[in-house]
Design a protein around this motif. Structure first.
Motif, short mmCIF file in Angstrom:
data_model
loop_
_atom_site.label_atom_id
_atom_site.label_comp_id
_atom_site.label_asym_id
_atom_site.label_seq_id
_atom_site.Cartn_x
_atom_site.Cartn_y
_atom_site.Cartn_z
N GLU A 123 3.40 11.40 1.87
CA GLU A 123 2.21 10.66 1.49
C GLU A 123 1.81 10.82 0.04
O GLU A 123 1.03 10.02 -0.47
N LEU B 234 -2.01 -2.14 1.12
CA LEU B 234 -3.24 -1.43 1.50
C LEU B 234 -3.36 -1.28 3.02
O LEU B 234 -4.05 -0.37 3.49
N THR B 235 -2.70 -2.13 3.77
CA THR B 235 -2.75 -2.01 5.24
C THR B 235 -2.06 -0.73 5.73
O THR B 235 -2.33 -0.27 6.84
N ILE B 236 -1.16 -0.17 4.90
CA ILE B 236 -0.51 1.08 5.28
C ILE B 236 -1.10 2.27 4.53
O ILE B 236 -0.57 3.38 4.60
N GLY B 237 -2.19 2.03 3.79
CA GLY B 237 -2.83 3.12 3.05
C GLY B 237 -2.12 3.50 1.77
O GLY B 237 -2.26 4.63 1.28
N LYS C 240 -0.82 4.13 -2.00
CA LYS C 240 -1.45 4.61 -3.23
C LYS C 240 -0.90 3.78 -4.39
O LYS C 240 0.32 3.75 -4.60
N LYS D 62 -11.20 -1.61 -0.86
CA LYS D 62 -10.34 -1.37 0.30
C LYS D 62 -9.33 -0.23 0.15
O LYS D 62 -8.68 0.14 1.13
N GLY D 63 -9.18 0.28 -1.06
CA GLY D 63 -8.17 1.30 -1.28
C GLY D 63 -8.76 2.69 -1.42
O GLY D 63 -9.96 2.89 -1.31
N ASN D 64 -7.89 3.64 -1.65
CA ASN D 64 -8.31 5.01 -1.94
C ASN D 64 -7.13 5.74 -2.57
O ASN D 64 -5.98 5.46 -2.24
N GLU D 65 -7.45 6.67 -3.48
CA GLU D 65 -6.43 7.42 -4.21
C GLU D 65 -5.51 6.45 -4.97
O GLU D 65 -4.35 6.26 -4.61
N ARG E 83 -14.69 6.36 -4.29
CA ARG E 83 -13.25 6.38 -4.05
C ARG E 83 -12.58 7.49 -4.87
O ARG E 83 -13.05 7.85 -5.95
#
Length: 288
Positions: free
Chosen positions: A139, A160-163, A165, A201-204, A227
């Motif tokens: 990750e 972004l649907t899978i998180g 970065k 919608k995102g992070n990191e 965020r």
């Protein structure tokens, strides 16, 4: 003609030294230590791309592994950024993926963050495929997306649907107008739209820009959306604003390239930034 080319290369190298740490790993880590003392993390990139010889590919992999294992000893908070074509994509997708996995195995021992650089649009699909394959297992992995490409809005939405970065950049490769925005106004507008999506919608993620207006927009978004993100800037560019960002509590990473293959990279940087072209011109006038 040869002497003229030599003179121009000397001048280019004089400008390039602003953002390139030097030829060796120790040069890169020495620059990284200065960045860290100034409150910044680092992203180290070995220059060179489109490798097809086994020796060049293996040397590149070996150097990235050495950097990963050296961060703690050099007391540096850092990660690496790898171009797919420097570790085998120009030969085969399978070889590139295997080599990335080898680097990731080393990175996982110290939980080092690895960025996958985005190259020209010819490689976008394969780069995203590589990212998705490895991200499912590790990750601490990010991928760059380019705001100049018209497809990026859809790519960002999917990732972004899978998180995922994301490092958001403007893009420095010459692309066809059918697939890319060409004017500064269009690219900036798309960057702003994509950045807004990241904050919503995102992070990191990484906001990789030297554009003061976009930096202020990001700061504004950060007040509305809590965020985890960082600003990312080239070593030696916009140094005047970096201490203020650090003092204001923003995370900031300096992107530190090193190596002997500095010329193609520097030419892209100069084309990307008119300010650097002016700097090159003034260096030429003052020296000759």
């Amino acid at each position: 003609m040869a002497s003229g080319t030599h003179v121009m290369e000397k001048i280019l190298f004089g400008v390039a030294k602003r953002w390139i740490a030097g030829n060796t790993i120790d040069d890169a880590l020495s620059a990284a230590k200065i960045s860290y003392k100034n409150g910044m993390s680092v992203i180290i990139n070995k220059l060179g791309e489109y490798h097809t010889s086994n020796q060049a590919i293996q040397n590149t992999i070996s150097e990235y592994k050495t950097i990963i294992s050296s961060f703690r000893r050099w007391n540096v908070c850092g990660g690496i950024s790898v171009k797919p074509t420097q570790i085998g994509l120009s030969k085969s997708m399978r070889e590139c993926l295997q080599n990335f996995q080898s680097i990731i195995r080393s990175a996982s021992l110290s939980q080092t963050f690895v960025w996958i650089d985005m190259e020209s649009s010819d490689h976008t699909d394969k780069t995203i495929e590589i990212y998705q394959s490895i991200f499912s297992k590790y990750e601490r992995l990010g991928v760059a997306l380019q705001a100049n490409l018209k497809r990026t809005e859809n790519d960002l939405s999917d990732l972004l649907t899978i998180g995922a970065k994301i490092r958001l950049v403007k893009g420095a490769y010459r692309e066809d107008s059918k697939i890319a925005y060409k004017s500064k106004e269009q690219i900036d507008a798309n960057y702003e739209k994509l950045m807004k999506t990241l904050f919503e919608k995102g992070n990191e993620f990484g906001i990789a820009t030297h554009d003061l207006r976009l930096i202020e927009k990001a700061k504004s978004h950060s007040r509305e959306h809590q965020r985890k993100f960082e600003f990312q800037m080239l070593r030696g560019i916009m140094d005047s604003i970096k201490p203020d960002l650090v003092r204001d509590g923003f995370s900031l990473a300096e992107y530190i390239p090193y190596g002997t293959n500095w010329l193609p990279y520097s030419i892209r940087r100069l084309k990307e930034r008119k300010r650097n072209i002016l700097l090159l011109g003034s260096a030429f006038v003052s020296k000759y």
